[in-house]
Enzyme design. Structure first.
Site, PDB file in Angstrom:
ATOM      1  N   LYS A  68     -10.347  -8.622   5.874  1.00 50.00           N
ATOM      2  CA  LYS A  68      -9.984  -7.784   6.897  1.00 50.00           C
ATOM      3  C   LYS A  68     -10.495  -8.866   8.118  1.00 50.00           C
ATOM      4  O   LYS A  68     -11.568  -9.080   8.187  1.00 50.00           O
ATOM      5  CB  LYS A  68     -10.499  -6.569   6.785  1.00 50.00           C
TER       6      LYS A  68
ATOM      7  N   SER B 251      -3.059   8.450   5.933  1.00 45.49           N
ATOM      8  CA  SER B 251      -1.752   8.598   6.001  1.00 45.49           C
ATOM      9  C   SER B 251      -1.018  10.041   6.211  1.00 45.49           C
ATOM     10  O   SER B 251      -0.295  10.301   6.997  1.00 45.49           O
ATOM     11  CB  SER B 251      -0.989   8.439   4.439  1.00 45.49           C
TER      12      SER B 251
ATOM     13  N   CYS C  77       0.828  -1.181  -0.149  1.00 44.14           N
ATOM     14  CA  CYS C  77       0.025  -0.008  -0.019  1.00 44.14           C
ATOM     15  C   CYS C  77       0.858   1.253   0.099  1.00 44.14           C
ATOM     16  O   CYS C  77       1.732   1.487   1.020  1.00 44.14           O
ATOM     17  CB  CYS C  77      -0.862   0.080   1.346  1.00 44.14           C
TER      18      CYS C  77
ATOM     19  N   VAL D 138      -5.655   1.082   5.881  1.00 46.75           N
ATOM     20  CA  VAL D 138      -4.087   1.323   6.587  1.00 46.75           C
ATOM     21  C   VAL D 138      -3.935   2.498   5.765  1.00 46.75           C
ATOM     22  O   VAL D 138      -4.136   2.905   4.730  1.00 46.75           O
ATOM     23  CB  VAL D 138      -3.398  -0.015   6.020  1.00 46.75           C
TER      24      VAL D 138
END
Length: 260
Positions: A65, A91, A38, A78
């Site tokens: 998940k 992020s 990712c 994430v």
């Protein structure tokens, strides 16, 4: 909360999925929930390494998940950070948090106007990301015309960043060393070769010489080296992902070696 780089991370090698049990946390130890391929999670890992922050990584299977992950993050995305029961995700949010709480080395400019300028450029880079994903989808459809069109979108979207490097006259956006803008952009810079492979075209040296140099310079950075994945492996993962079967735990390195 700082140790040598070799002691920074405990890596959950396998991506935990539905039916798994959440590994117990360690008091005072920062945890990053991640997916190995990712680019958004990679941003947070880069900042963790750039600041020598002791942490552990737990990988998450994003197709299956774990039930417990929804309790950590209702979006089940994430990166997600956890520290002593406190949780944070997205992020840019996590990277900003780390830069504030662990101030050395500072990654954003101290001047508020310049910091705002960095955030504007991060937002502008979203156009490049969108064009990259359109190129991947065109590659999956084997649509050569669309691949060429979306590749040109990528090149055009990078023009302001080439111009910014020229204005700054520095090796990195952050100066002589990478700053936050460098680390936020890099995960996609790492994947530019995959776009080139997908479109069967190269990013033009004549139009983007400073960005081409930037990409080479970034590969020599300590934090980048800690999480770097070669483009050949990114391509293999991308092809599996586009087919609906992402190989989170597939040994792409061994497959790549067998083809040599």
């Amino acid at each position: 909360m700082r140790k040598g780089l070799s002691q920074l991370s405990k890596m959950s090698l396998l991506h935990l999925k539905t039916g798994s049990v959440c590994p117990p946390t360690t008091p005072g130890l920062l945890r990053c929930y991640n997916m190995k391929y990712c680019p958004y999670a990679q941003r947070t890992l880069l900042v963790l390494h750039a600041k020598n922050i002791k942490h552990e990584v737990v990988n998450i299977n994003l197709m299956e998940k774990p039930e417990w992950f929804f309790e950590k993050n209702p979006l089940a995305k994430v990166p997600t950070l956890e520290l002593d029961g406190k949780l944070m995700y997205e992020s840019l949010v996590t990277c900003d948090y780390l830069d504030e709480v662990y101030p050395e080395p500072p990654l954003y400019p101290r001047d508020p106007w310049q910091k705002g300028r960095e955030r504007c450029l991060i937002e502008l880079f979203g156009k490049v990301i969108s064009s990259m994903y359109k190129t991947y989808r065109a590659y999956a459809k084997e649509d050569k015309e669309e691949m060429a069109e979306t590749f040109n979108e990528v090149v055009n979207g990078l023009a302001p960043f080439e111009a910014e490097l020229k204005i700054r006259g520095t090796k990195f956006f952050g100066g002589n060393t990478p700053g936050m803008l460098d680390y936020i952009l890099w995960p996609f810079g790492e994947r530019f070769p995959v776009v080139e492979i997908s479109a069967r075209k190269m990013l033009p040296q004549t139009e983007l010489p400073l960005l081409k140099s930037w990409m080479q310079n970034m590969k020599e950075d300590r934090a980048v080296k800690a999480v770097y994945i070669p483009p050949e492996i990114h391509k293999m993962y991308l092809e599996d992902s586009l087919s609906g079967k992402p190989g989170y735990d597939k040994n792409y390195s061994a497959l790549l070696a067998s083809k040599v």
